[in-house]
Design an enzyme around this catalytic site. Structure first.
Site, PDB file in Angstrom:
ATOM      1  N   CYS A  26       0.871  -1.173   0.000  1.00 54.04           N
ATOM      2  CA  CYS A  26       0.000   0.000   0.000  1.00 54.04           C
ATOM      3  C   CYS A  26       0.909   1.224   0.000  1.00 54.04           C
ATOM      4  CB  CYS A  26      -0.957  -0.022   1.196  1.00 54.04           C
ATOM      5  SG  CYS A  26      -0.134  -0.162   2.795  1.00 54.04           S
ATOM      6  N   HIS A 565      24.046  -6.008  20.099  1.00 52.47           N
ATOM      7  CA  HIS A 565      24.084  -6.102  18.635  1.00 52.47           C
ATOM      8  C   HIS A 565      25.499  -5.770  18.161  1.00 52.47           C
ATOM      9  CE1 HIS A 565      23.137  -5.328  14.417  1.00 52.47           C
ATOM     10  NE2 HIS A 565      21.937  -5.838  14.614  1.00 52.47           N
TER      11      HIS A 565
END
Length: 643
Positions: A26, A565
């Site tokens: 979309c 991370h």
């Protein structure tokens, strides 16, 4: 990150091409229909540079990208066969059964209507502009210029059944060209003349109730669905040597009369009944109905269930020529714009100011997801203010009986689609929604990350003549000094986060990755590592590991949820140079080795090795204090959390 790399990473993290049954997009989201949800790596997907957030709902995995979504969509098509109509995959039965009826319905509606919305919005803007031109007397309907432009604006709506036949055939996995031929027969000139003439029509003596099918929605969708069932039946019973001719022959011969005799009239009647139902509800009290629609619209968008109303909007437009509900939902977009502007004006956080500013500009043209997910919803209070303001704007639009003559994302460019009765009221409603949201957000305020950051690093009030720091390393000494001077008791530290790697400690805002530096994932710090070993910063258990080995999640015994991370975009190494030493569910002690990595090889590969250490449930902690010590060895305290 460039579009091609982002597309490749997204495809990999959703489980690969073979794990995707279908993909549409979309204005701001990639909408995946996943075969096996267990293969989706959602944490890594959300952490990608270029992905705003990931939403599961309505039977879809929705990856929110923002304005670049068409480019990413095309890039995925270029590296996979997902956009090839000839290649389709089936969702596993257990996955199908797990999806709710509402989820399957919304997935169906979005798959059928999403490809048309861009062209439909453009046609609607042109149609509205022509209406304004006629009303101003700048042109007449007899002029050839007007006739040509009117044809350009109206052709999509006139031939809507044929366009829906294409998207429906793709969704139901049936022959597109036969489906279009059936739709073409419904609006064929001689068939429409039979309707206009009003004379009795029969088919082999059976009566046929003629209807007007130009611009209709429901008849062709049901017809193509039934055709898909019939096609599969015929293909099972017709020999493959003649199947390519006989199956389309029987489909055309059977489906066109069947549609004209039964499906068509029932579909048109159903369309009119749905339109009449909502008109009746709207007629009871248009002010309340519109206010509720406007206030709830962005909430529906968050969960992706607004698609259930899109088909109602299009049906209203095809049956009545306009939609009250579509206009009623539109002030919510401008309310979000007002809240975003307020955040941009008020925040002292540079990252948030930049994000709110860019999202504000996008929202003025109807694209609210980046602003909602990245700013207002995250800050909570601005989102609530926008919802309240939208209700007021919707009430004004309802009072004026504003309506839309076409589909399209509400924004400055698409204002012409709302031209007609109540247009001035619609403009006023949108302005009120914008202004009320702006003022409410400025008055109510929000928890500014910049002020939070200051609170995390600023010292608490010292006793007279005393100088203290807030480093986790000296918090005990500071407490003792405070007690000795009869100052108020220092904040009790509930959790200590140690450095998982030896190296230079830097602020999270200095990390060259907006997902981490903006604080979207959570608050914390980062380390530029000196070594290739990651140790547990707390006692706890391993909450998550990754196949790529570059990141690990830990839940501490004190309640902190920590993400470590290693490096930026190192997921692209696909596990090279990383070795995980633990697995999910393992109990770990502070200082225990969690993973190892080859620091030099990762640097040679061109990756930034800075390692963010994030408390992903930051909102659960009242105060977070970070050491001002520039270099820490693994095991030394760096961060203190207080409830």
């Amino acid at each position: 990150m460039n579009t091609e790399v982002l597309a490749g990473n997204i495809l990999k993290l959703v489980g690969g091409e073979n794990n995707v049954a279908s993909l549409v997009h979309c204005a701001t989201r990639l909408r995946f229909k996943i075969i096996d949800n267990s293969k989706v790596n959602q944490p890594e997907l959300e952490a990608l540079d270029g992905v705003i957030t990931v939403v599961r709902g309505s039977g879809q995995l929705q990856v929110v990208i923002g304005n670049r979504v068409p480019d990413v969509f095309r890039a995925i098509g270029a590296i996979s066969g997902l956009l090839d109509d000839s290649k389709s995959k089936k969702v596993a039965p257990e996955q199908q059964n797990s999806a709710s009826v509402l989820g399957r319905l919304i997935d169906l509606v979005s798959g059928i209507f999403t490809p048309l919305l861009g062209a439909m919005a453009a046609a609607g803007v042109l149609k509205g502009a022509l209406a304004i031109v006629l009303a101003a007397g700048w042109m007449t309907s007899k002029e050839t210029t007007y006739i040509i432009l009117h044809a350009a604006s109206d052709s999509l709506f006139y031939f809507l059944p044929m366009l829906l036949a294409i998207t429906s055939a793709r969704k139901f996995e049936t022959n597109v060209f036969v489906a279009v031929s059936i739709a073409g027969a419904l609006i064929y000139p001689s068939i429409q003349q039979l309707f206009t003439a009003g004379n009795p029509v029969t088919f082999f003596g059976l009566p046929v109730m003629m209807m007007k099918y130009t611009g209709t929605v429901i008849p062709i969708i049901f017809s193509v669905w039934l055709m898909s069932i019939l096609e599969r039946f015929l293909n099972r019973h017709i020999h493959e040597s003649v199947r390519n001719i006989l199956t389309p022959f029987f489909l055309l011969t059977l489906m066109v009369p069947l549609t004209l005799m039964t499906i068509g009239p029932v579909g048109v009647s159903a369309s009119e009944a749905v339109a009449s139902l909502f008109v009746s509800i709207y007629g009871i009290n248009p002010i309340i109905a519109s206010a509720l629609m406007a206030a709830s619209w962005q909430i529906l968008v968050i969960f992706g269930v607004h698609w259930g109303f899109v088909t109602v909007f299009i049906n209203d437009i095809s049956v009545m020529g306009h939609s009250y509900l579509k206009a009623a939902s539109s002030p919510s977009v401008f309310a979000q714009s007002g809240a975003l502007l307020a955040v941009m004006l008020r925040t002292k956080d540079k990252k948030l100011k930049a994000l709110a500013g860019s999202s504000f500009i996008a929202s003025l043209f109807g694209i609210t997801e980046p602003g909602v997910y990245g700013v207002t919803l995250k800050l909570k209070k601005p989102f609530v203010c926008a919802v309240i303001a939208a209700g007021f704007g919707g009430a004004i639009a309802g009072y004026a009986k504003s309506s839309a003559i076409s589909m399209g994302m509400p924004g400055l460019l698409t204002l012409p689609i709302f031209y007609g009765e109540g247009f001035i009221g619609f403009i006023i409603g949108c302005v009120v929604a914008f202004a009320a949201s702006l003022v409410l957000t400025l008055l109510v305020g929000f928890d500014d990350p910049a002020l939070k950051s200051t609170a995390q690093t600023a010292p608490s009030a010292p006793a007279a003549g005393e100088k203290r720091t807030v480093s986790a390393e000296t918090s005990a000494a500071a407490t003792a000094a405070t007690a000795a001077t009869a100052a108020p008791a220092a904040q009790v530290v509930n959790e200590q986060i140690a450095a998982p790697i030896s190296g230079t400690v830097i602020p999270l805002t200095a990390v060259d990755d907006k997902v981490f530096s903006s604080g979207i994932v959570g608050q914390g710090f980062a380390i530029v590592p000196d070594e290739g070993q990651v140790y547990s910063p707390v006692d706890g258990h391993i909450a998550s590991t990754f196949a790529s080995g570059h990141a690990i999640g830990i839940n501490s015994t004190g309640g902190a949820e920590i993400l470590i991370h290693v490096g930026i975009n190192t997921v692209q190494l696909e596990g090279q140079h990383f070795k995980m030493q633990v697995k999910e569910g393992d109990e770990v002690k502070k200082g225990q080795l969690l993973l190892t990595f080859d620091l030099d090889e990762i640097k040679k590969a061109g990756y930034d090795t800075v390692t963010p250490v994030i408390v992903t449930n930051s909102e659960a902690w009242r105060e977070m204090q970070i050491s001002d010590k520039p270099h820490s060895r693994s095991g030394e305290p760096v961060m203190a959390l207080s409830l």
